[in-house]
Enzyme design. Structure first.
Site, mmCIF file in Angstrom:
data_model
loop_
_atom_site.group_PDB
_atom_site.id
_atom_site.type_symbol
_atom_site.label_atom_id
_atom_site.label_comp_id
_atom_site.label_asym_id
_atom_site.label_seq_id
_atom_site.Cartn_x
_atom_site.Cartn_y
_atom_site.Cartn_z
ATOM 1 N N GLN A 67 0.813 -1.214 0.000
ATOM 2 C CA GLN A 67 0.000 0.000 0.000
ATOM 3 C C GLN A 67 0.847 1.265 0.000
ATOM 4 O OE1 GLN A 67 -1.476 -1.142 4.115
ATOM 5 N NE2 GLN A 67 -1.609 1.084 4.317
ATOM 6 N N CYS A 73 -5.050 0.225 3.799
ATOM 7 C CA CYS A 73 -4.965 -1.172 4.216
ATOM 8 C C CYS A 73 -6.292 -1.900 4.070
ATOM 9 C CB CYS A 73 -4.461 -1.260 5.651
ATOM 10 S SG CYS A 73 -5.511 -0.425 6.872
ATOM 11 N N HIS A 369 -5.802 -1.070 11.738
ATOM 12 C CA HIS A 369 -5.241 -1.694 10.543
ATOM 13 C C HIS A 369 -6.064 -2.905 10.148
ATOM 14 C CE1 HIS A 369 -2.171 -2.429 7.601
ATOM 15 N NE2 HIS A 369 -1.695 -3.528 8.170
ATOM 16 N N ASN A 391 -0.115 -9.248 5.160
ATOM 17 C CA ASN A 391 -0.127 -7.808 5.330
ATOM 18 C C ASN A 391 -0.074 -7.146 3.952
ATOM 19 O OD1 ASN A 391 -0.023 -5.260 6.559
ATOM 20 N ND2 ASN A 391 1.457 -5.922 8.094
#
Length: 453
Positions: A67, A73, A369, A391
């Site tokens: 990102q 996110c 997040h 992630n």
């Protein structure tokens, strides 16, 4: 009421200094922390060793996404759950959906949502809590699953090649700053016009003109979103798997095929004002005005785990939201309450000074997040021990882009999962689908937006 004044005296300071210097552990901690920092000094190697990769249930993905310097996110996590279906359906080595495409529409829709809130609060004081809150961050990068679902329902998705990244999507700070400034100016103009007696129809006309200028700003920063595009996807054997011309809505239906309304948000907030087993929404939180806001079902964290494990066992990844910075060894990609012993380092409870509910109530923790659960390691009793996480910070983060979450960390800092409603019990599903949602204040911690980078 008379203020109770209790000054810090020189005697107090002398006593504190003497007590500090009297303990050898304090001096060792001082040297370590002042040289290396708190987390490096508090790192527990034995706990870190228990976070080695190896999972009983695992859902493979494509290459890691990044990102970059943006708060997208929640978009990356949502798109990663969707691209999994495309990769699997067409036997692709990897695949990426455009993240700039939903960014454009989210900024546009959030701008319209904000102007609607401005018109709805014209008679509220500009320095009151509500208007001050609305003005604080009208179009920030953060979001929730329900907001992404609204974007996809209205605008679809497209491959990354159809709308690639730009300087302003990779680093959204400048674009956000200027768009925020413009929108606050719009709020000023609308309120001044209302004070001067301008009617509702003329205010609505002003709003439409403002939205045209928002579009112009976004198109300048991000380019215009494609109305249609060519697609040629090749599988692992280099055979043509999908080709043709698609609109974004057609591409979502063909290449992703996810039933959006089957996926629901479960939260776990054990505070007194949010009894478990009920549906909730957050006042004035959303983006696509005609689609409404967010809707949650609040359940014990054990239920979030159960549903997530069942969805993983069926071969599908799980979107989740957490407070990522807590007890986190970022370079190693390890989230584990045992991996950092901060309380032993300082000699008194710091991390342990509040429980989960107290952290939410007193502003210490909230969802910051969003990521994707892609695997879980089970103990001998079948209970989860370690979770594998995709992630969106690139392949060089953590362990080739992956993080791990200990089950104890999940208990403390995971606040939301998105799962197919078929994994809910009959009673849970009935509540989610039929109960009138209890409305939380706009500034409630369950209204926080996932945005961390």
């Amino acid at each position: 009421m008379e203020k109770n004044v209790q000054a810090v005296t020189s005697e107090d300071l002398a006593a504190a200094s003497e007590a500090f210097r009297a303990e050898r552990a304090n001096l060792v901690a001082k040297n370590a922390v002042s040289s290396k920092g708190i987390r490096a000094a508090a790192r527990v190697p034995e706990a870190v060793a228990k976070s080695a990769l190896g999972f009983d249930v695992e859902v493979p993905q494509g290459d890691r996404c990044d990102q970059e310097r943006s708060g997208r996110c929640w978009m990356f996590a949502s798109l990663n759950t969707m691209r999994f279906r495309t990769i699997k359906k067409y036997n692709l080595k990897t695949f990426e959906l455009s993240q700039a495409y939903p960014l454009f529409w989210d900024k546009l829709e959030k701008s319209n949502w904000f102007l609607g809130n401005v018109l709805d609060t014209l008679d509220e004081p500009v320095d009151g809590r509500l208007v001050s809150f609305l003005l604080a961050d009208p179009i920030g990068d953060g979001g929730q699953w329900d907001m992404f679902k609204s974007l996809v329902r209205k605008y679809g998705v497209c491959p990354k090649e159809a709308m690639p990244e730009t300087a302003c999507s990779r680093n959204t700070r400048e674009m956000d700053s200027y768009l925020t400034r413009y929108l606050r100016g719009c709020a000023c103009r609308l309120r001044r016009a209302h004070e001067a007696g301008v009617g509702a129809d003329d205010l609505a006309s002003m709003r439409r003109e403002m939205m045209g200028e928002v579009y112009q700003l976004l198109a300048t920063c991000l380019g215009e979103p494609p109305a249609s595009f060519e697609v040629r996807l090749r599988d692992k054997d280099d055979k043509l798997a999908l080709s043709g011309t698609f609109t974004p809505q057609e591409f979502f239906a063909e290449a992703v095929g996810m039933e959006l309304d089957d996926y629901v948000s479960l939260i776990s907030a054990p505070t007194a004002d949010k009894p478990f087993g009920h549906a909730y929404t957050v006042s004035r939180l959303g983006n696509v005005e005609e689609d409404g806001g967010v809707r949650y079902l609040n359940l014990p964290v054990s239920e979030l785990k159960r549903c997530a494990m069942e969805q993983l066992a069926d071969g599908l990844p799980v979107w989740f939201g957490c407070d990522v910075a807590q007890s986190y060894l970022s370079d190693e990609g390890i989230m584990d309450t045992a991996a950092l012993d901060v309380d032993a380092l300082f000699g008194f409870p710091v991390e342990g000074c509040m429980d989960r509910a107290e952290r939410l109530e007193f502003g210490e923790s909230l969802m910051t997040h969003a990521m994707v659960l892609e695997g879980v390691r089970l103990g001998a009793d079948g209970a989860p021990e370690l979770w594998k996480v995709e992630n969106s910070w690139g392949k060089d983060h953590g362990r080739n882009g992956f993080d791990t979450i200990s089950d104890a960390w999940f208990d403390e800092y995971v606040y939301q999962v998105v799962v197919d409603k078929k994994y809910l019990t009959d009673e849970e599903r009935h509540v989610f689908e039929t109960e009138e949602a209890r409305v939380l204040a706009p500034w409630d911690p369950m209204g926080s937006l996932a945005r961390t980078r």
